[in-house]
Scaffold this active site. Structure first.
Site, PDB file in Angstrom:
ATOM      1  N   ASP A 134      -7.131  -7.140   2.638  1.00 22.98           N
ATOM      2  CA  ASP A 134      -5.908  -7.475   3.379  1.00 22.98           C
ATOM      3  C   ASP A 134      -5.266  -6.182   3.897  1.00 22.98           C
ATOM      4  O   ASP A 134      -4.959  -5.280   3.113  1.00 22.98           O
ATOM      5  CB  ASP A 134      -4.940  -8.204   2.449  1.00 22.98           C
ATOM      6  N   GLU A 156     -18.755  -6.970  -5.328  1.00 22.87           N
ATOM      7  CA  GLU A 156     -17.968  -7.100  -4.095  1.00 22.87           C
ATOM      8  C   GLU A 156     -16.574  -7.585  -4.454  1.00 22.87           C
ATOM      9  O   GLU A 156     -16.400  -8.581  -5.157  1.00 22.87           O
ATOM     10  CB  GLU A 156     -18.597  -8.067  -3.093  1.00 22.87           C
ATOM     11  N   LYS A 197       2.296  -4.732   8.314  1.00 21.69           N
ATOM     12  CA  LYS A 197       3.631  -4.162   8.494  1.00 21.69           C
ATOM     13  C   LYS A 197       3.787  -2.907   7.646  1.00 21.69           C
ATOM     14  O   LYS A 197       3.366  -2.869   6.486  1.00 21.69           O
ATOM     15  CB  LYS A 197       4.698  -5.190   8.144  1.00 21.69           C
TER      16      LYS A 197
END
Length: 257
Positions: A145, A70, A149
């Protein structure tokens, strides 16, 4: 590329949180890290691994068993839940957040699991060399993540070069499981899997909900992986109105290439 600089400057997919461990977390680390955290030779940084190092997984776990890796397990909710339910497999968590690993150590001890290990490492760099080819049954990349933007999308972990890194690791017909609760990242993940010739998407063109229109934006997503628990992180996304998307890539058998 030279021997002195095996990994040239690159855009990282993470922002390292470098604050010291809290005193209680440090005590947990001091007590249990030797049992659960693998020390690896470094290459000039806290999260980079010497490219000449290859992990002997059998020595680490003391047996030969299917291996699941993982990437970014955070505080270990998913990894430890699966390890407790599946003692027949070994699980390796690659995490850059030392605080998260320390919290996971405490969870692992409380759960009584012994088939789990962690390495404090940048998975994007380490997985190019640290594990042998065709040595992993599954790789999980859950909620990386999203770098929301647009100007930061280049930092996203899931991209074509990383797909080839994962394909090298996976055994034939091994699975790359991904999930995100950011829709445009889900589209990117799906496209990365489907555009890589080393993977097939068994759900290509499928609709997650039969009542939804079959458009390019909706097709190609998998049903929820039934062994993926709902973590606090995912719950927060749901509370903010975001749906979760699952993507699966299956490693093409090598004799076909």
């Amino acid at each position: 590329m030279t021997d002195q600089t095996p990994y040239p400057a690159r855009t990282k997919s993470f922002a390292r949180r470098g604050r010291p461990l809290h005193s209680s977390t440090q005590r947990t680390w001091n007590k249990y890290a030797d049992d659960f955290v693998i020390s690896v030779p470094r290459d000039g940084g806290f999260t980079t691994v010497d490219p000449d190092f290859v992990l002997n997984v059998e020595d680490v776990f003391g047996r030969r068993a299917p291996l699941i890796v993982e990437i970014g397990p955070g505080n270990g909710e998913q990894l430890i839940s699966y390890a407790a339910a599946h003692p027949e497999v070994d699980l390796l968590g690659l995490e850059v957040w030392k605080q998260g690993i320390a919290k996971a150590l405490s969870r692992a001890v409380d759960a009584g699991v012994t088939n789990i290990r962690f390495i404090e490492v940048d998975a994007e760099q380490a997985l190019q060399t640290m594990l042998p080819s065709a040595s992993v049954r599954e790789v999980w990349t859950f909620f990386p993540d999203p770098w929301r933007k647009a100007r930061h999308h280049k930092r996203r972990l899931v991209k074509p070069s990383f797909a080839h890194t994962i394909a090298r690791l996976l055994e034939d017909d091994g699975m790359w499981r991904l999930a995100t609760d950011w829709q445009n990242y889900a589209w990117q993940m799906r496209d990365v899997v489907e555009d890589c010739p080393l993977f097939t998407n068994p759900y290509a063109g499928c609709r997650p909900d039969p009542d939804e229109p079959d458009t390019p934006e909706r097709g190609g997503f998998a049903p929820r992986f039934d062994k993926r628990i709902v973590t606090r992180f995912e719950t927060r996304g749901g509370d903010e109105g975001r749906a979760t998307y699952d993507i699966v890539g299956v490693r093409v058998p090598r004799e076909q290439k």
